[in-house]
Write a protein that holds these residues in place. Structure first.
Motif, PDB file in Angstrom:
ATOM      1  N   CYS A  33      41.049  27.756  35.620  1.00  0.00           N
ATOM      2  CA  CYS A  33      41.371  29.177  35.457  1.00  0.00           C
ATOM      3  C   CYS A  33      42.802  29.501  35.880  1.00  0.00           C
ATOM      4  CB  CYS A  33      40.377  30.057  36.207  1.00  0.00           C
ATOM      5  SG  CYS A  33      40.394  29.857  37.993  1.00  0.00           S
ATOM      6  N   LYS A  34      43.435  28.622  36.657  1.00  0.00           N
ATOM      7  CA  LYS A  34      44.824  28.852  37.077  1.00  0.00           C
ATOM      8  C   LYS A  34      45.775  28.834  35.886  1.00  0.00           C
ATOM      9  CE  LYS A  34      46.305  28.934  40.781  1.00  0.00           C
ATOM     10  NZ  LYS A  34      46.772  30.003  41.613  1.00  0.00           N
ATOM     11  N   ALA A  35      45.362  28.246  34.764  1.00  0.00           N
ATOM     12  CA  ALA A  35      46.211  28.185  33.569  1.00  0.00           C
ATOM     13  C   ALA A  35      46.174  29.492  32.780  1.00  0.00           C
ATOM     14  CB  ALA A  35      45.777  27.025  32.673  1.00  0.00           C
ATOM     15  N   LEU A  36      45.235  30.399  33.128  1.00  0.00           N
ATOM     16  CA  LEU A  36      45.097  31.674  32.422  1.00  0.00           C
ATOM     17  C   LEU A  36      45.838  32.779  33.155  1.00  0.00           C
ATOM     18  CD1 LEU A  36      41.287  31.480  31.604  1.00  0.00           C
ATOM     19  CD2 LEU A  36      43.202  30.908  30.115  1.00  0.00           C
ATOM     20  N   PRO A  37      46.182  33.854  32.443  1.00  0.00           N
ATOM     21  CA  PRO A  37      46.810  34.998  33.123  1.00  0.00           C
ATOM     22  C   PRO A  37      45.853  35.584  34.157  1.00  0.00           C
ATOM     23  CG  PRO A  37      46.949  35.236  30.733  1.00  0.00           C
ATOM     24  CD  PRO A  37      46.037  34.071  31.009  1.00  0.00           C
ATOM     25  N   PRO A  38      46.382  36.079  35.266  1.00  0.00           N
ATOM     26  CA  PRO A  38      45.503  36.653  36.290  1.00  0.00           C
ATOM     27  C   PRO A  38      44.952  38.006  35.862  1.00  0.00           C
ATOM     28  CG  PRO A  38      47.786  36.959  36.912  1.00  0.00           C
ATOM     29  CD  PRO A  38      47.786  36.113  35.660  1.00  0.00           C
ATOM     30  N   PRO A  40      43.987  41.866  36.847  1.00  0.00           N
ATOM     31  CA  PRO A  40      44.410  42.843  37.851  1.00  0.00           C
ATOM     32  C   PRO A  40      43.345  42.940  38.953  1.00  0.00           C
ATOM     33  CG  PRO A  40      44.640  43.745  35.637  1.00  0.00           C
ATOM     34  CD  PRO A  40      43.886  42.449  35.510  1.00  0.00           C
ATOM     35  N   ALA A  41      43.785  43.175  40.175  1.00  0.00           N
ATOM     36  CA  ALA A  41      42.885  43.194  41.335  1.00  0.00           C
ATOM     37  C   ALA A  41      41.716  44.151  41.156  1.00  0.00           C
ATOM     38  CB  ALA A  41      43.670  43.540  42.595  1.00  0.00           C
ATOM     39  N   GLU A  42      41.941  45.292  40.503  1.00  0.00           N
ATOM     40  CA  GLU A  42      40.855  46.269  40.346  1.00  0.00           C
ATOM     41  C   GLU A  42      39.749  45.780  39.416  1.00  0.00           C
ATOM     42  OE1 GLU A  42      44.027  47.370  37.334  1.00  0.00           O
ATOM     43  OE2 GLU A  42      44.049  46.919  39.470  1.00  0.00           O
ATOM     44  N   ARG A  43      39.982  44.697  38.686  1.00  0.00           N
ATOM     45  CA  ARG A  43      38.970  44.151  37.778  1.00  0.00           C
ATOM     46  C   ARG A  43      38.159  43.034  38.433  1.00  0.00           C
ATOM     47  NH1 ARG A  43      40.298  46.390  32.744  1.00  0.00           N
ATOM     48  NH2 ARG A  43      38.811  45.150  31.593  1.00  0.00           N
ATOM     49  N   LEU A  44      38.541  42.633  39.630  1.00  0.00           N
ATOM     50  CA  LEU A  44      37.846  41.557  40.326  1.00  0.00           C
ATOM     51  C   LEU A  44      36.682  42.116  41.129  1.00  0.00           C
ATOM     52  CD1 LEU A  44      40.943  39.600  41.641  1.00  0.00           C
ATOM     53  CD2 LEU A  44      39.582  39.111  39.605  1.00  0.00           C
ATOM     54  N   ASP A  45      35.571  41.409  41.118  1.00  0.00           N
ATOM     55  CA  ASP A  45      34.398  41.795  41.887  1.00  0.00           C
ATOM     56  C   ASP A  45      34.159  40.725  42.942  1.00  0.00           C
ATOM     57  OD1 ASP A  45      31.961  42.500  42.948  1.00  0.00           O
ATOM     58  OD2 ASP A  45      30.872  42.435  41.042  1.00  0.00           O
TER      59      ASP A  45
END
Length: 73
Positions: A33-38, A40-45
């Protein structure tokens, strides 16, 4: 990088239920997953586990389009 070819720990996606290799158990720098764009923090659960490659790619695309997190087309 092909996630299925990476030797990691088998996980199950909380969104779709598919099994996939998750290397976060061996260290965050080693995962596909490090190869993908991050996201945004508000989308992380923080209460949820990692998404499979397909669901993560869909969520990244939704974020880029400005759609709400987790929406299904």
């Amino acid at each position: 990088m092909n996630p299925s070819s990476i030797s990691g720990r088998s996980a199950r996606c909380p969104r779709c239920g598919n099994a996939f290799d998750c290397c976060m158990q061996t260290g965050p720098g080693d995962c596909w997953c490090k190869a993908l764009p991050p996201l945004p923090a508000e989308r992380l659960d923080p209460a949820s586990s990692c998404l499979c490659p397909e669901c993560l790619a869909e969520e990244i695309a939704r974020a880029a389009r400005g759609e709400a997190a987790g929406e299904r087309p």
